[in-house]
Enzyme design. Structure first.
Site, PDB file in Angstrom:
ATOM      1  N   ASN A 171      13.919  -3.546 -30.964  1.00 54.56           N
ATOM      2  CA  ASN A 171      15.197  -3.625 -30.250  1.00 54.56           C
ATOM      3  C   ASN A 171      16.114  -4.672 -30.875  1.00 54.56           C
ATOM      4  O   ASN A 171      17.255  -4.396 -31.244  1.00 54.56           O
ATOM      5  CB  ASN A 171      14.986  -3.967 -28.772  1.00 54.56           C
ATOM      6  CG  ASN A 171      14.171  -2.914 -28.048  1.00 54.56           C
ATOM      7  OD1 ASN A 171      13.689  -1.961 -28.642  1.00 54.56           O
ATOM      8  ND2 ASN A 171      14.008  -3.074 -26.760  1.00 54.56           N
ATOM      9  N   ASP A 172      15.595  -5.904 -30.988  1.00 58.29           N
ATOM     10  CA  ASP A 172      16.398  -6.979 -31.573  1.00 58.29           C
ATOM     11  C   ASP A 172      16.453  -6.883 -33.091  1.00 58.29           C
ATOM     12  O   ASP A 172      17.483  -7.189 -33.701  1.00 58.29           O
ATOM     13  CB  ASP A 172      15.845  -8.346 -31.159  1.00 58.29           C
ATOM     14  CG  ASP A 172      16.339  -8.757 -29.781  1.00 58.29           C
ATOM     15  OD1 ASP A 172      17.497  -8.439 -29.450  1.00 58.29           O
ATOM     16  OD2 ASP A 172      15.574  -9.385 -29.034  1.00 58.29           O
ATOM     17  N   HIS A 232       0.816  -1.209   0.000  1.00 62.82           N
ATOM     18  CA  HIS A 232       0.000   0.000   0.000  1.00 62.82           C
ATOM     19  C   HIS A 232       0.850   1.259   0.000  1.00 62.82           C
ATOM     20  O   HIS A 232       0.459   2.282  -0.559  1.00 62.82           O
ATOM     21  CB  HIS A 232      -0.957  -0.007   1.197  1.00 62.82           C
ATOM     22  CG  HIS A 232      -2.187  -0.824   0.958  1.00 62.82           C
ATOM     23  ND1 HIS A 232      -2.876  -1.456   1.949  1.00 62.82           N
ATOM     24  CD2 HIS A 232      -2.846  -1.112  -0.199  1.00 62.82           C
ATOM     25  CE1 HIS A 232      -3.927  -2.089   1.434  1.00 62.82           C
ATOM     26  NE2 HIS A 232      -3.915  -1.899   0.133  1.00 62.82           N
ATOM     27  N   ARG A 283       3.471 -12.132 -23.688  1.00 61.80           N
ATOM     28  CA  ARG A 283       4.537 -12.752 -24.477  1.00 61.80           C
ATOM     29  C   ARG A 283       5.058 -13.984 -23.735  1.00 61.80           C
ATOM     30  O   ARG A 283       5.317 -13.926 -22.537  1.00 61.80           O
ATOM     31  CB  ARG A 283       5.683 -11.767 -24.714  1.00 61.80           C
ATOM     32  CG  ARG A 283       6.808 -12.349 -25.565  1.00 61.80           C
ATOM     33  CD  ARG A 283       7.871 -11.314 -25.876  1.00 61.80           C
ATOM     34  NE  ARG A 283       8.657 -10.955 -24.694  1.00 61.80           N
ATOM     35  CZ  ARG A 283       9.578  -9.993 -24.690  1.00 61.80           C
ATOM     36  NH1 ARG A 283       9.804  -9.286 -25.783  1.00 61.80           N
ATOM     37  NH2 ARG A 283      10.254  -9.729 -23.594  1.00 61.80           N
ATOM     38  N   ARG A 300       5.858  -8.702 -20.467  1.00 62.85           N
ATOM     39  CA  ARG A 300       7.090  -9.506 -20.500  1.00 62.85           C
ATOM     40  C   ARG A 300       7.030 -10.551 -19.385  1.00 62.85           C
ATOM     41  O   ARG A 300       7.502 -10.320 -18.275  1.00 62.85           O
ATOM     42  CB  ARG A 300       8.304  -8.594 -20.339  1.00 62.85           C
ATOM     43  CG  ARG A 300       8.446  -7.566 -21.457  1.00 62.85           C
ATOM     44  CD  ARG A 300       9.708  -6.739 -21.260  1.00 62.85           C
ATOM     45  NE  ARG A 300       9.934  -5.790 -22.341  1.00 62.85           N
ATOM     46  CZ  ARG A 300       9.625  -4.495 -22.284  1.00 62.85           C
ATOM     47  NH1 ARG A 300       9.046  -4.006 -21.200  1.00 62.85           N
ATOM     48  NH2 ARG A 300       9.880  -3.703 -23.312  1.00 62.85           N
ATOM     49  N   GLU A 355      11.284 -10.038 -34.976  1.00 62.34           N
ATOM     50  CA  GLU A 355      12.497  -9.387 -34.491  1.00 62.34           C
ATOM     51  C   GLU A 355      13.760 -10.017 -35.090  1.00 62.34           C
ATOM     52  O   GLU A 355      14.874  -9.663 -34.729  1.00 62.34           O
ATOM     53  CB  GLU A 355      12.548  -9.452 -32.952  1.00 62.34           C
ATOM     54  CG  GLU A 355      12.277 -10.831 -32.399  1.00 62.34           C
ATOM     55  CD  GLU A 355      11.947 -10.836 -30.911  1.00 62.34           C
ATOM     56  OE1 GLU A 355      12.458  -9.964 -30.176  1.00 62.34           O
ATOM     57  OE2 GLU A 355      11.183 -11.724 -30.486  1.00 62.34           O
ATOM     58  N   CYS A 366       6.399  -2.790 -30.602  1.00 62.11           N
ATOM     59  CA  CYS A 366       6.513  -2.750 -29.140  1.00 62.11           C
ATOM     60  C   CYS A 366       7.948  -2.548 -28.668  1.00 62.11           C
ATOM     61  O   CYS A 366       8.224  -2.649 -27.478  1.00 62.11           O
ATOM     62  CB  CYS A 366       5.930  -4.015 -28.509  1.00 62.11           C
ATOM     63  SG  CYS A 366       6.779  -5.517 -29.000  1.00 62.11           S
TER      64      CYS A 366
END
Length: 588
Positions: free
Chosen positions: A461-462, A198, A341, A305, A438, A509
């Protein structure tokens, strides 16, 4: 991104924790240590007087919590402030209070001991629970227990904290967090606690950066130390160097620029001036980020992820554990969609074993690893399917490089569906199955892949690393990691056209989606969705609402003819200038 990585890599003055509330603060640390209460079990002679003292302490505790509840309602929404309402309800629990009074009469010992012992029973039940949420709630019960005991001992919660300090402590209760916020605390750092605590939730609600679960920050940081708290990535920098101070000061300024005036876009669609709507979704590492996703007005979660679960637990959760995690995720985001994923393991990510590959980036990772460890893959598929009953989950396969991998994955999913049907387990039989593109081989064959699946998500990215044959973490060649390379732009265009040909949605993404400079170009290329860090969404929305789709398409057509990265960057920057759009980029 390069300079950010270098500042953290091998940094001896870095403390790592959990990014609980986003933001960056630089300031002096205030080391908060609560007074230890000594609980007496001494005998009493008058039970009526002891019960009267207990009732008076209870009354005072309620008065304090009602005051805190009032502050909470002023500063937060009803959902968050209900945390304190729930604590008040515990103080009115007839079974708990009845048991305490009975035991005082029967055992004739100090009421503080009975209070501690009786409430601790509730805590123990929560602590042994497998649910992290329940374990976090045990901390709230602790607050109630010591509040009553403190009032029995006629002591008061005291703190001499000055304004504009960063609170560092072993742990913080919801009340601590709220009361410190009234002293305009800059941020919070704790040894214990998680994303569902919390204190963390309140920090996010109040927009106060926080890093929790550091294990030892309160022993490493001294009162009055200058520290930097990075609530985006979960780091604390102690005794920062001049270079680090300059970097984060500049980052703070850029964050302030971005956040100015963005609230007005929260309830507006990401639609261009000529009516083209773009779905802005969020990338999520851990379920605790869902609060940020909801407040960011994201259309859903474009990338969850799931391998981050393994990093948190440091082991593979079983089917039931995964089902609970995915079910909660889908429930909280409903009716919007979440794209889970499959475990993307290997390379620079979670390592399953001590086996060392000569080149892990080109080795057993993503779907290759999952097909080699089929039992693990099946466990995750079954858990995802079992969590899909509300029909708002999509499942995505990472690192696809051959059609055989697509066919085998679909076959395993079909087999898992058949098993669940025999077990009479409800699930979404029409769950959408997609792939991450990718790898260059998947990009080249995008048309054939699109005929086999329900959606495509481009992992830039990849993809950029493999297209350019460059390790973006290697300073010697990182200049070749070029988002605006003609090779990258033409490859994205090829993938988008392949998806459109098969009439399936296509999104992006990777980090390129969060590069605000790239947004008009990506929209012009025809992407249906952009999935990014939730804190970037409102800024992306403002950019999209400042240009026409026909102009963005014309920009994309021009860039597809360019021969160099510099040419493309010039055209993109000119587009921003011509449309009077701020072109601050990649500051998060």
């Amino acid at each position: 991104m390069k300079s950010f990585t270098n500042l953290y890599k091998n940094s001896e003055n870095k403390i790592t924790g959990i990014a609980a509330a986003p933001g960056i603060v630089i300031g002096k640390a205030y080391l908060f240590t609560k007074e230890k209460l000594n609980i007496s079990k001494a005998p009493i002679t008058n039970s009526d007087e002891a019960i009267s003292n207990f009732e008076e302490a209870l009354k005072q505790s309620k008065k304090e919590l009602n005051k805190i509840f009032g502050i909470a309602r002023e500063k937060m929404d009803n959902v968050r402030s209900a945390i304190f309402e729930a604590q008040l309800m515990i103080l009115d629990d007839p079974i708990l209070l009845g048991n305490i009074e009975k035991r005082i009469k029967a055992e004739m010992v100090q009421p503080e001991f009975i209070v501690s012992d009786e409430i601790s029973k509730y805590q123990e039940l929560m602590i042994i629970s497998h649910e992290s949420y329940m374990k976090e709630r045990a901390q709230d019960i602790e607050d109630i227990k010591y509040r009553i005991i403190r009032n029995l001992q006629k002591k008061r919660w005291q703190s001499k904290i000055e304004k504009n300090l960063i609170v560092v402590s072993e742990s913080l209760t919801p009340a601590d967090t709220l009361l410190f916020s009234r002293r305009e605390s800059l941020g919070f750092v704790t040894d214990h606690g998680g994303l569902t605590s919390h204190a963390a939730i309140i920090s996010r609600s109040l927009n106060i950066p926080a890093v929790v679960g550091t294990h030892n920050a309160s022993t490493l940081i001294k009162d009055g130390d200058t520290i930097i708290v990075d609530g985006f990535h979960g780091y604390i920098i102690t005794d920062p160097t001049e270079v680090q101070l300059n970097f984060f000061t500049e980052k703070q300024k850029k964050l302030f620029e971005i956040q100015k005036g963005l609230e007005e876009f929260k309830d507006k669609p990401a639609v261009t001036l000529d009516g083209k709507e773009v779905n802005l979704e969020a990338n999520v590492d851990v379920t605790g980020e869902i609060d940020i996703v909801i407040t960011s007005s994201a259309k859903g979660i474009g990338l969850y992820r799931s391998e981050q679960i393994l990093n948190e637990l440091e082991s593979f959760p079983d089917e039931n554990e995964q089902t609970v995690i995915y079910s909660k995720l889908a429930s909280r985001i409903y009716p919007k969609f979440v794209t889970i994923r499959a475990f993307d393991i290997g390379g620079d990510k979670f390592r399953f074993s001590e086996y060392k590959e000569p080149n892990p980036f080109l080795g057993l990772r993503g779907i290759r690893f999952l097909l080699e460890n089929e039992k693990l893959f099946r466990t995750q598929i079954r858990a995802v399917l079992k969590a899909s009953e509300n029909k708002n989950i999509k499942f995505m396969i990472p690192m696809i490089s051959t059609l055989d991998e697509v066919w085998r994955s679909k076959e395993i999913i079909h087999e898992c569906k058949s098993e669940l049907k025999k077990e009479k387990v409800k699930f979404d039989n029409q769950i959408k199955i997609g792939i991450m593109v990718e790898v260059p081989s998947a990009a080249v064959m995008a048309k054939e892949y699109a005929e086999e699946i329900d959606f495509i998500s481009i992992g830039t990215n990849d993809l950029i690393q493999y297209l350019m044959a460059v390790d973006r973490g290697n300073d010697l060649v990182s200049n070749l990691y070029q988002e605006f390379s003609p090779v990258v732009i033409r490859t994205i265009d090829h993938i988008v056209k392949a998806a459109k040909h098969s009439k399936i949605p296509v999104s992006i993404c990777g980090e390129m989606a969060a590069d605000t400079l790239a947004i008009p170009l990506l929209v012009g290329l025809g992407l249906d969705s952009l999935s990014m860090s939730p804190v970037t969404i409102l800024y992306a929305k403002r950019i999209i609402r400042d240009f026409k789709f026909k102009d963005a398409k014309a920009l994309a057509d021009e860039c597809l003819k360019c021969k160099t990265e510099i040419e493309i960057q010039k055209k993109v920057k000119k587009f921003f200038d011509d449309n009077n759009i701020s072109r601050t980029r990649n500051i998060l």
